[in-house]
Design a protein around this motif. Structure first.
Motif: not given
Length: 361
Positions: A34-42, A87-90, A103-109, A112-116
Motif C-alpha cells: 500500500t502507498d497509504a500507510w502510517a504515519p498518514q491518517v486517513n 521501489p521495485r528492486r527493494k 497478495v493484496h495491492i491496496a493502492t494505485e501509487g 502498487g504499480w511496482a507490485m503489480r
C-alpha cells in the motif's frame, strides 16, 4: 524462516510460483502492499491497519509494505503523503524474503504499480481494492481530465483476480466504467471507541455545533460546508494542505487540528450534526464514526452517504446542503447509534479474507 518447497528460488523478472494457498480454514500468509500507510491518517490506513490487526488475531500472518520502508518524497502540494522512489528492486527483495501465499495491492501509487509488475512477470494472482476516486481528485487538484485518469485506473486493476469495493453504488459505478471482477468489501466502526458519551462540551461556542472531521483538502469540498449560512458554530477537525487557505477565507469557523483516540470520539459525540460535504469519497468511515457517537449526518446524495445513511432518522441527504444540515438537527441520536451498530469490522474482515482465499489460489 525456511523457504517452503512450494516456492522455488526466485529469479528476478522470471515466473515464480506463489506459496501454496491455504484451505479456507487454514492460516493465511498475506502480503499487503500500500502507498497509504502510517504515519498518514486517513480512511485507507485505518481500514488496512484494522484488517491486519484482526487477521493476525485470527491466526493469520500479515505483512504490510508501505512507503516508510523506502526512500520517498512528499506528494506535491500534500507533504503529509510520501511516495516511494523507484521501489521495485527493494520491494522484490522484501517479497522474496516474506514468501506470501496471497497478495493484496491496496493502492494505485508507486508501490502498487511496482507490485503489480512483479505479480504479472511472475504470473502471481493478486487482488486489488478501489479506495479512492483518484480521477476526481486529480481533476480537482491538477485540472487533469478525469477521463484520462479513469483509463489509467482501469488498466491498473484489469489484471486483478478481484477488485474490492466498499458499497453497492461504487460497485455499480465501477462496472459502468468498464471495471470487471468487482467484489464487495464492506467497512465497519469501532463501537467501543466511538460512543454517545462522554461528549465534548465545546465550551464558549454557540450551539448548534456543525462538525466536519477529516482531511482538510480541496477534494473534500469543505468550502461548500463553511460557505453555508447556518446558526451556531462550524467546527473543523483535521489538517491538510487547504487548512491555511480555509482559515483565511472563513475566519468565523473554528479549526481544531488533529484529534485522536478519546478526544476525537468526544468531539464527534459533542457535535449536533456531522457535515460531510465530499462528493468524491468511496465510503467515508467518518460517517460511521459520527453515527456511532450518536451524531446525525448531513451530506450530499452521492456514493458513500447514499450507502451509509440509509435511514432518514439518522441523517439527511440533499443537494441543498444547508437544508440537510438544518433538517439533521431533528434526527434521532439514539437511532444514529443503533444504525452504526449494524456495521461490523468482524464482517468486513471475514469478507476481505474470503475474497483473498478465493481469488489468490
Amino acid at each position: 524462516m525456511p523457504r517452503p518447497s512450494a516456492w522455488p528460488s526466485p529469479v528476478p523478472d522470471q515466473p515464480v510460483t506463489l506459496a501454496e494457498a491455504p484451505a479456507k480454514s487454514a492460516p493465511l500468509r498475506l502480503l499487503i502492499v500500500t502507498d497509504a500507510w502510517a504515519p498518514q491518517v486517513n480512511g485507507v490506513v485505518r481500514t488496512l491497519s484494522t484488517m491486519a490487526e484482526m487477521l493476525r488475531a485470527n491466526g493469520d500472518t500479515v505483512e504490510v509494505i508501505g512507503p516508510n520502508r523506502f526512500r520517498s518524497i512528499p506528494t506535491p502540494g500534500y507533504k503529509e503523503i510520501r511516495l516511494a522512489i523507484a521501489p521495485r528492486r527493494k520491494l522484490m527483495q522484501i517479497v522474496d524474503a516474506y514468501m506470501p501465499c496471497a497478495v493484496h495491492i491496496a493502492t494505485e501509487g508507486p508501490l502498487g504499480w511496482a507490485m503489480r509488475r512483479i505479480c504479472l512477470r511472475r504470473n502471481w494472482p493478486f487482488t486489488t481494492a478501489f479506495h479512492t476516486k483518484f480521477a476526481e481528485y486529480m481533476e480537482a487538484r491538477a485540472r487533469i481530465p478525469a477521463a484520462w485518469s479513469w483509463r489509467v485506473l482501469r488498466r491498473f486493476h484489469a489484471p486483478a483476480q478481484a477488485v474490492m469495493a466498499a458499497t453497492p453504488s461504487l460497485r455499480r459505478d465501477l462496472a459502468a466504467r468498464g471495471f470487471a471482477k468487482v467484489r464487495p468489501w464492506t467497512r465497519g466502526v469501532d463501537l467501543s471507541r466511538f460512543q454517545p458519551e462522554p461528549r465534548e462540551p465545546f465550551e464558549g461556542l454557540p450551539r448548534p455545533i456543525f462538525l466536519y472531521a477529516g482531511r482538510v483538502a480541496v477534494e473534500k469540498n469543505i468550502a461548500a460546508f463553511l460557505s453555508l449560512d447556518l446558526p451556531g458554530s462550524k467546527v473543523v477537525i483535521g489538517d491538510g494542505p487547504q487548512r491555511a487557505e480555509l482559515e483565511q477565507r472563513f475566519p468565523g469557523a473554528h479549526f481544531l487540528g488533529y484529534r485522536e483516540n478519546g478526544v476525537l470520539a468526544r468531539s464527534y459525540a459533542g457535535a449536533d450534526v456531522f457535515v460531510f460535504p465530499s462528493r468524491t469519497d468511496t465510503f467515508g468511515l467518518v460517517l460511521l464514526e459520527a453515527l456511532a457517537s450518536g451524531t446525525p449526518v448531513a451530506a450530499f446524495p452521492v456514493t458513500g452517504p447514499l450507502d451509509v445513511v440509509t435511514d432518514q432518522r439518522v441523517g439527511v441527504l440533499d443537494e441543498n446542503l444547508r437544508a440537510a444540515c438544518l433538517a439533521a438537527l431533528e434526527c434521532s441520536r439514539e437511532a444514529a447509534r443503533a444504525h452504526a451498530e449494524a456495521f461490523s469490522w468482524d464482517a468486513s474482515m471475514a469478507q476481505f479474507r474470503e475474497t483473498l482465499v478465493r481469488f489468490n489460489s
